[in-house]
Motif scaffolding. Structure first.
Motif, PDB file in Angstrom:
ATOM      1  N   ALA A   1      25.240  34.657 -18.035  1.00  0.00           N
ATOM      2  CA  ALA A   1      25.299  34.453 -16.592  1.00  0.00           C
ATOM      3  C   ALA A   1      25.435  32.974 -16.281  1.00  0.00           C
ATOM      4  O   ALA A   1      24.873  32.136 -16.965  1.00  0.00           O
ATOM      5  N   THR A   2      26.246  32.670 -15.273  1.00  0.00           N
ATOM      6  CA  THR A   2      26.219  31.335 -14.710  1.00  0.00           C
ATOM      7  C   THR A   2      25.395  31.448 -13.439  1.00  0.00           C
ATOM      8  O   THR A   2      24.795  32.480 -13.192  1.00  0.00           O
ATOM      9  N   GLU A   3      25.414  30.414 -12.621  1.00  0.00           N
ATOM     10  CA  GLU A   3      24.556  30.459 -11.442  1.00  0.00           C
ATOM     11  C   GLU A   3      24.943  31.547 -10.464  1.00  0.00           C
ATOM     12  O   GLU A   3      24.126  32.065  -9.747  1.00  0.00           O
ATOM     13  N   TYR A   4      26.233  31.831 -10.392  1.00  0.00           N
ATOM     14  CA  TYR A   4      26.633  32.812  -9.392  1.00  0.00           C
ATOM     15  C   TYR A   4      27.521  33.926  -9.936  1.00  0.00           C
ATOM     16  O   TYR A   4      28.105  34.671  -9.185  1.00  0.00           O
ATOM     17  N   SER A   5      27.657  34.012 -11.248  1.00  0.00           N
ATOM     18  CA  SER A   5      28.482  35.100 -11.772  1.00  0.00           C
ATOM     19  C   SER A   5      27.960  35.517 -13.138  1.00  0.00           C
ATOM     20  O   SER A   5      27.165  34.814 -13.746  1.00  0.00           O
TER      21      SER A   5
ATOM     22  N   ASN B   1      19.303  36.423 -23.790  1.00  0.00           N
ATOM     23  CA  ASN B   1      18.349  37.013 -22.854  1.00  0.00           C
ATOM     24  C   ASN B   1      17.122  37.529 -23.586  1.00  0.00           C
ATOM     25  O   ASN B   1      16.000  37.352 -23.143  1.00  0.00           O
TER      26      ASN B   1
ATOM     27  N   TYR C   1      15.011  34.701 -25.145  1.00  0.00           N
ATOM     28  CA  TYR C   1      14.148  34.066 -24.132  1.00  0.00           C
ATOM     29  C   TYR C   1      12.944  34.957 -23.837  1.00  0.00           C
ATOM     30  O   TYR C   1      11.806  34.484 -23.799  1.00  0.00           O
TER      31      TYR C   1
ATOM     32  N   ASN D   1      12.691  39.159  -9.479  1.00  0.00           N
ATOM     33  CA  ASN D   1      12.995  37.730  -9.322  1.00  0.00           C
ATOM     34  C   ASN D   1      14.352  37.391  -9.918  1.00  0.00           C
ATOM     35  O   ASN D   1      15.138  36.662  -9.331  1.00  0.00           O
ATOM     36  N   ASP D   2      14.601  37.926 -11.107  1.00  0.00           N
ATOM     37  CA  ASP D   2      15.889  37.666 -11.757  1.00  0.00           C
ATOM     38  C   ASP D   2      17.045  38.168 -10.901  1.00  0.00           C
ATOM     39  O   ASP D   2      18.068  37.504 -10.770  1.00  0.00           O
TER      40      ASP D   2
ATOM     41  N   ALA E   1      17.068  38.584  -7.660  1.00  0.00           N
ATOM     42  CA  ALA E   1      17.210  37.739  -6.474  1.00  0.00           C
ATOM     43  C   ALA E   1      17.954  36.458  -6.806  1.00  0.00           C
ATOM     44  O   ALA E   1      18.658  35.912  -5.968  1.00  0.00           O
ATOM     45  N   LEU E   2      17.810  35.986  -8.038  1.00  0.00           N
ATOM     46  CA  LEU E   2      18.460  34.735  -8.424  1.00  0.00           C
ATOM     47  C   LEU E   2      19.782  34.988  -9.133  1.00  0.00           C
ATOM     48  O   LEU E   2      20.330  34.110  -9.779  1.00  0.00           O
ATOM     49  N   LEU E   3      20.279  36.208  -9.024  1.00  0.00           N
ATOM     50  CA  LEU E   3      21.582  36.606  -9.564  1.00  0.00           C
ATOM     51  C   LEU E   3      21.657  36.540 -11.084  1.00  0.00           C
ATOM     52  O   LEU E   3      22.721  36.438 -11.651  1.00  0.00           O
ATOM     53  N   GLN E   4      20.488  36.572 -11.738  1.00  0.00           N
ATOM     54  CA  GLN E   4      20.494  36.557 -13.199  1.00  0.00           C
ATOM     55  C   GLN E   4      20.465  38.005 -13.706  1.00  0.00           C
ATOM     56  O   GLN E   4      19.508  38.438 -14.328  1.00  0.00           O
ATOM     57  N   TYR E   5      21.540  38.733 -13.440  1.00  0.00           N
ATOM     58  CA  TYR E   5      21.561  40.156 -13.788  1.00  0.00           C
ATOM     59  C   TYR E   5      21.387  40.424 -15.286  1.00  0.00           C
ATOM     60  O   TYR E   5      20.643  41.333 -15.655  1.00  0.00           O
TER      61      TYR E   5
ATOM     62  N   SER F   1      19.738  38.821 -17.536  1.00  0.00           N
ATOM     63  CA  SER F   1      18.344  38.633 -17.894  1.00  0.00           C
ATOM     64  C   SER F   1      17.496  39.784 -17.335  1.00  0.00           C
ATOM     65  O   SER F   1      16.612  40.315 -18.018  1.00  0.00           O
TER      66      SER F   1
END
Lengths: 421, 284
Positions: B39-43, B52, B55, B246-247, B249-253, B255
């Protein structure tokens, strides 16, 4: 570029000029066709107000469809679905993330009638010639590009704007003066053990981290090179301080939505917390004292603007420019300023406010009578002055702007850990 | 003939297969696939990487959060079981008339006529610093200062869980208790068993399948929850569900997908272990 030379375009230009002269709501030539136009705008809740859509229909004739989303979804949509919107109402830090994807088109400032009157913050970055530019994603730093099609930001005014500024404000801590009972002057008070179990910050990483940085810097614990673009070490240190405070029970709760922040404050669960200006108003309107406390280290500021989708062309594009010019012509500005926000062109908004409202909201003068918001709620009584004073006092003391960092993903992970710690 | 029987069998199974395949199996496969993406910040972008997961397993915070999730599940389970068993026992063995039983049982379900969230949030003004509970305690002279840990603490989280999920324990236990052959209890009494001995050696073993079904409900609900923990702890505590939300909401699909996969496997393992103790099919 060649499109810009269409003859219809020049007709429209003169049409727009005619509007300015005659103050007719829309040029008569295309009045019929424009009724069929629908512009799809999406953005965060602050300025996506139905009243604006209704007024657009009345004044300009076309339909403005609005969708309100949270800032994360807004970012994602602007970055990944350029065809799903015509107008993006986004914050400047979101622009920094989204612009490089090429989904938005630069706007020709020569078509923006009130461009010259836009506040300096959004052009040179300076409110007054003596102002020092604050840290973070300052709007002017992502406000211009070299030309149409350019995906990198220009350092100064170029005549091609990324976003037309619409709404902005200076944020600080909200306090319950009746429960604290002494003056609060610094951001450090958020972590003062005196308020153990009675403090709160917001659980939105991109904004919360800035509030944290204001506190850590005020405590003298960390000297940031740029709060808006921290290094990994700075991020780690910041979270170490706040994690320790959390473990010591400093925080009563964290809030994520507007309503939660209002309830925490109104119920007395929390006496000092990060807060947004309209939330203060909501607490006050319940008859509970609440102050948007100016602090000596300055404000954390944010600003939003409207950008145009790359896929917007022809008549829709003309309508969009028409909309932008209308936006800056005063009615929306007055509407927003009477809620405590600022307009990008304050002097046009003045015409849509009473002298007393203008004095209270913009000049920081004591109110002459009841000050009401556009929805009729009384926000201040005669003699009250606005927390923080005049526009120049408030916007002149911005310490940093909401920002997106290079180490954003690292920060977000740390934020998640902080919440779970 | 055998052929057509074969075909009709397949046809009869087809609708369920399609529904389960489309709405259960396919999404789970999708989640597993995405959990290896980047994932990047928005995609998000397709890839096959273990970032993933590494981590997840490498972070001390994640371990703590899983531990907290088990803690919530275990404590909630103990309370819902104790309360659920008592209520079911009362309904099944103390209330004599069938009409009364039904009426009381329906009474238990009344809170379910409003939404989960509303029932949860209504605790907040009750437990708050200046809430009804604290005002009452102070006016009775029990405490001088408002009790802080009533709200935004593990206590309030578990209280809400118990309140929300006890019925899921009551229903299956009541159901199994109603099927217990009363002559077994008579036999126990005739043989000189005390009330407690009857409970311990007759009723409890025969109620096990109901307890197990209730346990599965409660454990899976608590382990998958995020909204109760968020509201009742004032966002101060976390369980696995909150990590996932949380993930998202932050677009970290990716993760979020990886965490979901680990949670799914964990819950399946817990249920697998539970099922070794009791054969619930006998019950169904």
């Amino acid at each position: 570029m060649s499109k810009m030379r269409y003859s219809r375009r020049s007709i429209l230009k003169s049409g727009a000029a005619a509007v300015a002269a005659s103050t007719l709501p829309a040029p008569m030539i295309w009045a019929q066709e424009i009724k069929d136009i629908t512009l799809r705008q999406f953005g965060t809740g602050v300025s996506n107000l139905n009243e604006v859509g209704q007024k657009v229909k009345e004044d300009l004739g076309f339909t403005l469809e609005m969708t309100a989303l949270d800032s994360d979804s807004v970012t994602q949509r602007a970055a990944t679905q350029p065809d799903s919107f015509d107008i993006a109402d986004i914050e400047y830090w979101i622009c920094k993330k989204v612009w490089p994807t090429g989904n938005l088109q630069a706007m020709d400032t020569s078509k923006i009638k009130n461009y010259d009157k836009i506040v300096g913050i959004f052009k040179s970055g300076k409110l007054t010639p003596e102002s020092v530019i604050a840290q973070g994603t300052a709007p002017h730093s992502v406000g211009f590009v070299e030309g149409p099609g350019s995906t990198t930001f220009a350092k100064e005014e170029t005549g091609w704007m990324t976003l037309i500024p619409t709404i902005y404000n200076a944020d600080t801590l909200g306090i319950r003066p009746d429960l604290i009972g002494r003056p609060i002057e610094s951001w450090t008070e958020l972590l003062n053990p005196e308020f153990k179990g009675k403090a709160s910050i917001l659980d939105i990483s991109s904004i919360g981290i800035m509030d944290m940085a204001m506190v850590c810097e005020a405590m003298g614990e960390i000297q940031y090179a740029d709060k808006g673009n921290m290094t990994k070490e700075e991020i780690d240190k910041t979270f170490a301080i706040f994690t320790e405070a959390k473990k010591n029970g400093q925080f009563r709760a964290f809030w994520k939505t507007f309503d939660e922040s209002v309830n925490l404050m109104a119920s007395g669960e929390v006496v000092i917390q990060s807060m947004w200006s309209p939330a203060i108003t909501a607490v006050k309107s319940r008859g509970i004292p609440c102050v948007y406390q100016p602090l000596k280290e300055g404000y954390r500021s944010w600003g939003g603007g409207i950008g145009l989708s790359k896929s917007l062309t022809g008549m829709e594009l003309d309508a969009a420019y028409e909309y932008i010019n209308w936006y800056l012509s005063g009615w929306v500005g007055g509407f927003l300023m009477r809620q405590g926000y600022y307009s990008a062109v304050p002097e046009t908004s003045k015409e849509f406010m009473t002298a007393d409202e203008w004095g209270y909201w913009f000049e920081g003068k004591p109110a002459g009578g009841d000050i009401t918001n556009p929805f009729g709620d009384v926000l201040a009584k005669a003699g009250d002055t606005r927390d923080g004073g005049s526009f120049y006092e408030r916007m002149g003391h911005v310490a940093c702007w909401n920002a997106v960092m290079d180490e954003n993903q690292y920060m977000v992970r740390k934020w998640n850990e902080f919440i779970a710690a | 003939m055998a052929m057509s029987r074969h075909v009709s069998g397949w046809l009869q199974a087809a609708p369920l297969t399609v529904v389960l395949g489309g709405f259960l199996i396919a999404p789970i496969i999708m989640i597993v696939v995405v959990s290896f993406w980047g994932a990047t910040e928005y995609s998000i972008y397709p890839a096959f990487q273990f970032d993933n997961y590494s981590y997840l397993f490498g972070s001390a915070v994640v371990w703590k959060v899983f531990l907290a999730t088990f803690k919530y599940a275990l404590i909630t389970w103990a309370f819902t079981l104790a309360i659920g068993f008592t209520v079911a026992y009362f309904l099944a063995f103390h209330v004599r008339s069938q009409a009364m039983q039904t009426a009381l049982f329906l009474l238990c379900t009344i809170p379910f006529w409003t939404s989960n969230i509303i029932r949860m949030i209504s605790w907040i003004p009750f437990l708050g610093r200046n809430g009804i509970a604290n005002s009452a305690l102070i006016s009775w002279g029990v405490v001088d200062q408002p009790v802080e840990w009533l709200l935004y603490s593990d206590f309030s989280v578990i209280l809400a869980f118990v309140h929300l999920y006890t019925l899921f324990m009551v229903v299956p236990i009541f159901n199994t208790m109603m099927r217990i052959d009363r002559s077994l209890i008579e036999a126990a009494v005739d043989n000189g068993a005390s009330a407690f001995q009857t409970l311990r050696h007759v009723i409890l073993p025969l109620t096990k399948p109901g307890i197990m079904i209730g346990t599965i409900f409660v454990v899976t609900l608590v382990m998958g929850d995020f909204i109760t923990v968020r509201f009742m702890s004032g966002s101060q505590k976390a369980n696995v569900g909150r990590l996932i939300s949380n993930d998202i909401a932050l677009l970290q699909y990716p993760s979020a997908a990886a965490t979901s996969v680990v949670l799914l496997i964990t819950v399946l393992m817990v249920i697998g272990i539970l099922l070794r103790f009791v054969n619930i099919r006998k019950e169904l």
